[in-house]
Design a protein around this motif. Sequence first.
Motif, mmCIF file in Angstrom:
data_model
loop_
_atom_site.group_PDB
_atom_site.id
_atom_site.type_symbol
_atom_site.label_atom_id
_atom_site.label_comp_id
_atom_site.label_asym_id
_atom_site.label_seq_id
_atom_site.Cartn_x
_atom_site.Cartn_y
_atom_site.Cartn_z
ATOM 1 N N TRP A 58 -6.160 -159.618 35.426
ATOM 2 C CA TRP A 58 -5.921 -160.944 34.847
ATOM 3 C C TRP A 58 -4.436 -161.271 34.875
ATOM 4 O O TRP A 58 -4.046 -162.397 35.213
ATOM 5 N N VAL A 59 -3.592 -160.300 34.544
ATOM 6 C CA VAL A 59 -2.143 -160.518 34.556
ATOM 7 C C VAL A 59 -1.670 -160.811 35.976
ATOM 8 O O VAL A 59 -0.775 -161.652 36.186
ATOM 9 N N THR A 60 -2.265 -160.150 36.960
ATOM 10 C CA THR A 60 -1.886 -160.382 38.350
ATOM 11 C C THR A 60 -2.154 -161.825 38.759
ATOM 12 O O THR A 60 -1.412 -162.403 39.558
ATOM 13 N N VAL A 61 -3.201 -162.420 38.210
ATOM 14 C CA VAL A 61 -3.492 -163.826 38.479
ATOM 15 C C VAL A 61 -2.624 -164.745 37.616
ATOM 16 O O VAL A 61 -2.148 -165.794 38.074
ATOM 17 N N SER A 118 1.006 -155.638 46.305
ATOM 18 C CA SER A 118 1.397 -154.340 45.735
ATOM 19 C C SER A 118 0.754 -154.118 44.380
ATOM 20 O O SER A 118 0.297 -153.011 44.060
ATOM 21 N N ALA A 119 0.709 -155.165 43.566
ATOM 22 C CA ALA A 119 0.105 -155.044 42.235
ATOM 23 C C ALA A 119 -1.389 -154.760 42.342
ATOM 24 O O ALA A 119 -1.918 -153.869 41.655
ATOM 25 N N ALA A 120 -2.099 -155.500 43.208
ATOM 26 C CA ALA A 120 -3.539 -155.298 43.352
ATOM 27 C C ALA A 120 -3.859 -153.901 43.898
ATOM 28 O O ALA A 120 -4.778 -153.231 43.417
ATOM 29 N N LEU A 121 -3.091 -153.469 44.894
ATOM 30 C CA LEU A 121 -3.319 -152.130 45.453
ATOM 31 C C LEU A 121 -2.997 -151.039 44.428
ATOM 32 O O LEU A 121 -3.659 -149.994 44.395
ATOM 33 N N SER A 122 -2.001 -151.293 43.594
ATOM 34 C CA SER A 122 -1.653 -150.310 42.546
ATOM 35 C C SER A 122 -2.775 -150.170 41.533
ATOM 36 O O SER A 122 -3.044 -149.073 41.039
ATOM 37 N N PRO A 146 -0.481 -179.440 44.626
ATOM 38 C CA PRO A 146 -1.625 -179.058 43.788
ATOM 39 C C PRO A 146 -2.799 -178.466 44.570
ATOM 40 O O PRO A 146 -3.377 -177.453 44.160
ATOM 41 N N ARG A 147 -3.167 -179.069 45.695
ATOM 42 C CA ARG A 147 -4.327 -178.569 46.439
ATOM 43 C C ARG A 147 -4.058 -177.163 46.964
ATOM 44 O O ARG A 147 -4.918 -176.283 46.895
ATOM 45 N N ARG A 148 -2.872 -176.945 47.463
ATOM 46 C CA ARG A 148 -2.520 -175.629 47.989
ATOM 47 C C ARG A 148 -2.436 -174.596 46.870
ATOM 48 O O ARG A 148 -2.843 -173.452 47.032
ATOM 49 N N ALA A 149 -1.900 -175.018 45.726
ATOM 50 C CA ALA A 149 -1.803 -174.102 44.588
ATOM 51 C C ALA A 149 -3.192 -173.699 44.098
ATOM 52 O O ALA A 149 -3.425 -172.527 43.773
ATOM 53 N N ARG A 150 -4.134 -174.649 44.031
ATOM 54 C CA ARG A 150 -5.492 -174.313 43.595
ATOM 55 C C ARG A 150 -6.158 -173.336 44.562
ATOM 56 O O ARG A 150 -6.829 -172.391 44.136
ATOM 57 N N ALA A 151 -5.974 -173.569 45.859
ATOM 58 C CA ALA A 151 -6.572 -172.665 46.852
ATOM 59 C C ALA A 151 -5.990 -171.263 46.730
ATOM 60 O O ALA A 151 -6.729 -170.267 46.784
ATOM 61 N N ALA A 152 -4.674 -171.183 46.539
ATOM 62 C CA ALA A 152 -4.036 -169.871 46.390
ATOM 63 C C ALA A 152 -4.511 -169.178 45.122
ATOM 64 O O ALA A 152 -4.788 -167.964 45.120
ATOM 65 N N LEU A 198 -6.619 -165.697 45.040
ATOM 66 C CA LEU A 198 -6.081 -164.545 44.331
ATOM 67 C C LEU A 198 -7.045 -164.055 43.256
ATOM 68 O O LEU A 198 -7.236 -162.848 43.080
ATOM 69 N N ALA A 199 -7.673 -164.995 42.542
ATOM 70 C CA ALA A 199 -8.633 -164.612 41.503
ATOM 71 C C ALA A 199 -9.811 -163.852 42.110
ATOM 72 O O ALA A 199 -10.260 -162.834 41.562
ATOM 73 N N ALA A 200 -10.311 -164.317 43.258
ATOM 74 C CA ALA A 200 -11.421 -163.633 43.920
ATOM 75 C C ALA A 200 -11.003 -162.244 44.385
ATOM 76 O O ALA A 200 -11.757 -161.265 44.235
ATOM 77 N N PHE A 201 -9.777 -162.140 44.914
ATOM 78 C CA PHE A 201 -9.280 -160.844 45.370
ATOM 79 C C PHE A 201 -9.159 -159.856 44.213
ATOM 80 O O PHE A 201 -9.541 -158.694 44.313
ATOM 81 N N CYS A 202 -8.615 -160.339 43.094
ATOM 82 C CA CYS A 202 -8.427 -159.461 41.929
ATOM 83 C C CYS A 202 -9.772 -159.081 41.302
ATOM 84 O O CYS A 202 -9.920 -157.986 40.782
ATOM 85 N N LEU A 203 -10.745 -159.992 41.347
ATOM 86 C CA LEU A 203 -12.076 -159.649 40.872
ATOM 87 C C LEU A 203 -12.655 -158.509 41.711
ATOM 88 O O LEU A 203 -13.256 -157.578 41.166
ATOM 89 N N GLY A 204 -12.452 -158.579 43.015
ATOM 90 C CA GLY A 204 -12.912 -157.489 43.875
ATOM 91 C C GLY A 204 -12.179 -156.193 43.597
ATOM 92 O O GLY A 204 -12.775 -155.113 43.586
ATOM 93 N N ALA A 205 -10.851 -156.293 43.341
ATOM 94 C CA ALA A 205 -10.077 -155.092 43.017
ATOM 95 C C ALA A 205 -10.554 -154.472 41.715
ATOM 96 O O ALA A 205 -10.638 -153.255 41.585
ATOM 97 N N HIS A 206 -10.871 -155.333 40.734
ATOM 98 C CA HIS A 206 -11.381 -154.824 39.448
ATOM 99 C C HIS A 206 -12.714 -154.128 39.639
ATOM 100 O O HIS A 206 -12.943 -153.030 39.118
#
Length: 264
Positions: free
Chosen positions: A117-120, A192-196, A242-248, A252-260
């Motif tokens: 969550w902090v990573t996001v 780096s944070a997600a891999l850690s 805004p559109r680019r920020a939402r996509a990013a 990132l949220a989906a990636f971190c969910l997978g990492a979790h």
Amino acid sequence: TNRPGLGDIAAALVSGEGLATHCRTASYFSAFLGSLGCVSWQWPWREAWRRKPALLLAAPYSLAALVSTWRLILLFFARHQAAYATHPDPPNLFVEAYVRVSDEAPGWWWSSQLLTWVTVACPMAYLEAQRRRLPPRLALAYVTTAFLGAVSLALPPLLAHLLLLEPQGVKGGTNARRDAAVEVTWAVCLASAALSIVALPATVDGPRWAYITALLLLHVVLALPFGLACSLKQSDERALEPRRARAAFLSLAAFCLGAHALSS
């Protein structure tokens, strides 16, 4: 075992051999208390009372988080010191605390959830701090308080502070090379944070250097972009459209969910 008292906690805080140990302890608490004092002093108390009184609830929430979190930390500190008082080579307190949560499924489930969550939350706070013109050094002070004190202590007043600032709109950067460097820095730090996070439970029974490397990366890399922002001129800062920020953010949220899920 008996619960440690204030005397035991105080003795644990000043324990340790050598000047280097005491300097590290003093530096840690100086940075933590200094950043906490900075954000407390510069938080817009009058503005919140005048415009959005409900945001003042961030203060008692953060105080409760500070007391409850550091009560457990100091109790663990005292028990750790008592357990290894006569040990010739005691394990590092900071590392040992994370080893315990990394090696137990229930503890790691909650810890990895917080870490992802902090990573996001960090890039989200960074973008909003730019969009709402929060001074970069103050944003860094909030992040320092979160990483040295507690995320639950610093993030609520940071988000409340951002809500009290009016968005200034998207502002294009004046230095394309510098803009690209900021984006690359964030990409490297987030990866780096997600891999850690994934590496912590995977290396807890392996080489200790690998575990410590992942632990240190996790607690440093997400603060680096905030430190970099302090060296940039206000006019050189850039906020994503805004559109680019939402996509990013969603990626990132989906990636971190997978990492979790993978690390749990």
